[in-house]
Design an enzyme around this catalytic site. Structure first.
Site, mmCIF file in Angstrom:
data_model
loop_
_atom_site.group_PDB
_atom_site.id
_atom_site.type_symbol
_atom_site.label_atom_id
_atom_site.label_comp_id
_atom_site.label_asym_id
_atom_site.label_seq_id
_atom_site.Cartn_x
_atom_site.Cartn_y
_atom_site.Cartn_z
ATOM 1 C CG ASP A 125 -1.951 -1.107 1.214
ATOM 2 O OD1 ASP A 125 -1.973 -2.065 0.257
ATOM 3 O OD2 ASP A 125 -2.784 -1.326 1.986
ATOM 4 C CG ASP B 161 -6.574 0.063 0.998
ATOM 5 O OD1 ASP B 161 -6.723 -1.159 1.385
ATOM 6 O OD2 ASP B 161 -6.913 0.904 1.743
ATOM 7 C CG HIS C 283 -11.328 0.950 0.000
ATOM 8 N ND1 HIS C 283 -11.484 -0.495 0.550
ATOM 9 C CD2 HIS C 283 -10.322 1.537 0.729
ATOM 10 C CE1 HIS C 283 -10.450 -0.613 1.449
ATOM 11 N NE2 HIS C 283 -9.959 0.603 1.812
ATOM 12 C CG HIS D 4 -14.813 0.127 1.412
ATOM 13 N ND1 HIS D 4 -14.334 -0.161 2.511
ATOM 14 C CD2 HIS D 4 -15.193 -1.102 0.912
ATOM 15 C CE1 HIS D 4 -14.033 -1.412 2.721
ATOM 16 N NE2 HIS D 4 -14.347 -1.978 1.560
ATOM 17 C CG HIS E 291 -8.502 5.096 2.632
ATOM 18 N ND1 HIS E 291 -9.423 4.828 3.656
ATOM 19 C CD2 HIS E 291 -7.783 4.090 2.390
ATOM 20 C CE1 HIS E 291 -9.557 3.814 3.853
ATOM 21 N NE2 HIS E 291 -8.539 3.020 3.235
ATOM 22 C CE LYS F 143 -4.107 -4.325 1.251
ATOM 23 N NZ LYS F 143 -4.668 -3.322 2.070
ATOM 24 C CB CYS G 282 -2.330 -2.824 5.144
ATOM 25 S SG CYS G 282 -4.016 -2.260 5.128
HETATM 26 C C1 VGL Z 1 -4.711 0.667 5.639
HETATM 27 C C2 VGL Z 1 -6.369 1.764 6.780
HETATM 28 C C3 VGL Z 1 -7.151 1.672 5.908
HETATM 29 C C4 VGL Z 1 -3.332 0.413 5.419
HETATM 30 C C5 VGL Z 1 -5.487 0.454 4.842
HETATM 31 O O1 VGL Z 1 -2.719 0.215 4.151
HETATM 32 O O2 VGL Z 1 -2.726 0.016 6.464
HETATM 33 N N1 VGL Z 1 -4.975 1.261 6.903
HETATM 34 N N2 VGL Z 1 -6.801 0.964 4.707
HETATM 35 ZN ZN ZN Z 2 -8.423 1.178 3.364
#
Ligand code: VGL
Ligand code: ZN
Length: 210
Positions: free
Chosen positions: A15, A53, A55, A59, A88, A113, A158
């Site tokens: 990410d 990430d 979404h 979401h 996000h 994901k 993550c």
């Molecule tokens: C993440 C919060 C929400 C991450 C992703 O990449 O750690 N944290 N979505």
């Molecule tokens: Zn996320």
């Protein structure tokens, strides 16, 4: 304890997207500092995997999808307690793109994901119901990967859940601490580091790689 890299090692880059870097919607403090560290590693691994990430708008992990809720509060979803985030990494937006300086060309696989509206996915291996696989375990196993080196954002979300799931899936796991940065919500970084150590995750720095 220097680690010599093997053909059966994979670099997993979690990410490293604009929304998790400075100025992004869910900025991780000092997030972009991981970019040069990761760039120095990508050519040293024969297997390189990115996660993204990804979404849909609206979401269920977004606070804006729950009336009366603010970011960083929690909500009970079908699969348990979910932290609510600012909107996000919405599919196709600039915030969801990889950091412009991240060397993504050597990566062979991108695991997206969090694309199901009703379920979040921190881990690169399983969604937050801990049942729905992303397919990454099988992909790594078919390539003969035995050890996974984790880098990226965020150490305590993550990266953390990916590390635990990689252990559950039987991989050796190394967390490269200087190639990660944390959100650190109410002590979540210390808890994550402790839980990773307990699960047998090895903590190293990129300079420990021989
Ligand atoms: C993440 C919060 C929400 C991450 C992703 O990449 O750690 N944290 N979505
Ligand atoms: Zn996320």
């Amino acid at each position: 304890m220097p680690a010599a890299l093997l053909e059966s090692d994979a670099l997993l880059i979690v990410d490293v997207q604009n929304d998790f870097c400075e100025g992004g919607a869910l900025a991780v403090p000092d997030g972009s500092a991981v970019v040069p560290v990761i760039n120095s590693l990508v050519d040293r691994f024969s297997a390189v995997v990115l996660t993204q990430d990804w979404h849909p708008g609206g979401h269920s992990s977004f606070a804006s999808s729950h009336s009366g809720k603010a970011p960083f509060e929690t909500v009970e979803l079908d699969y348990g307690t979910q932290v609510l985030w600012p909107d996000h990494c919405v599919q196709g937006t600039a915030g969801a793109a990889f950091h412009a300086d991240l060397q993504t060309d050597p990566a062979q696989l991108t695991v997206r994901k969090g694309f199901r509206k009703g379920i979040d996915s921190y881990s690169a291996f399983y969604e937050n119901d801990q049942k729905t696989p992303t397919g990454l375990s099988g992909a790594l196993r078919e390539r003969g990967i035995k050890r996974v080196f984790l880098t990226g954002l965020a150490t305590d979300f993550c990266v953390f859940y990916s590390a635990l799931d990689a252990r559950k899936e039987g991989f050796e796991v190394v967390l490269l601490e200087d190639a990660c940065r944390a959100i650190d919500l109410d002590g979540s970084l210390a808890r994550a580091l402790e839980a990773m150590k307990e699960a047998g995750v090895i903590l190293l720095k990129s300079s420990d790689l021989a």
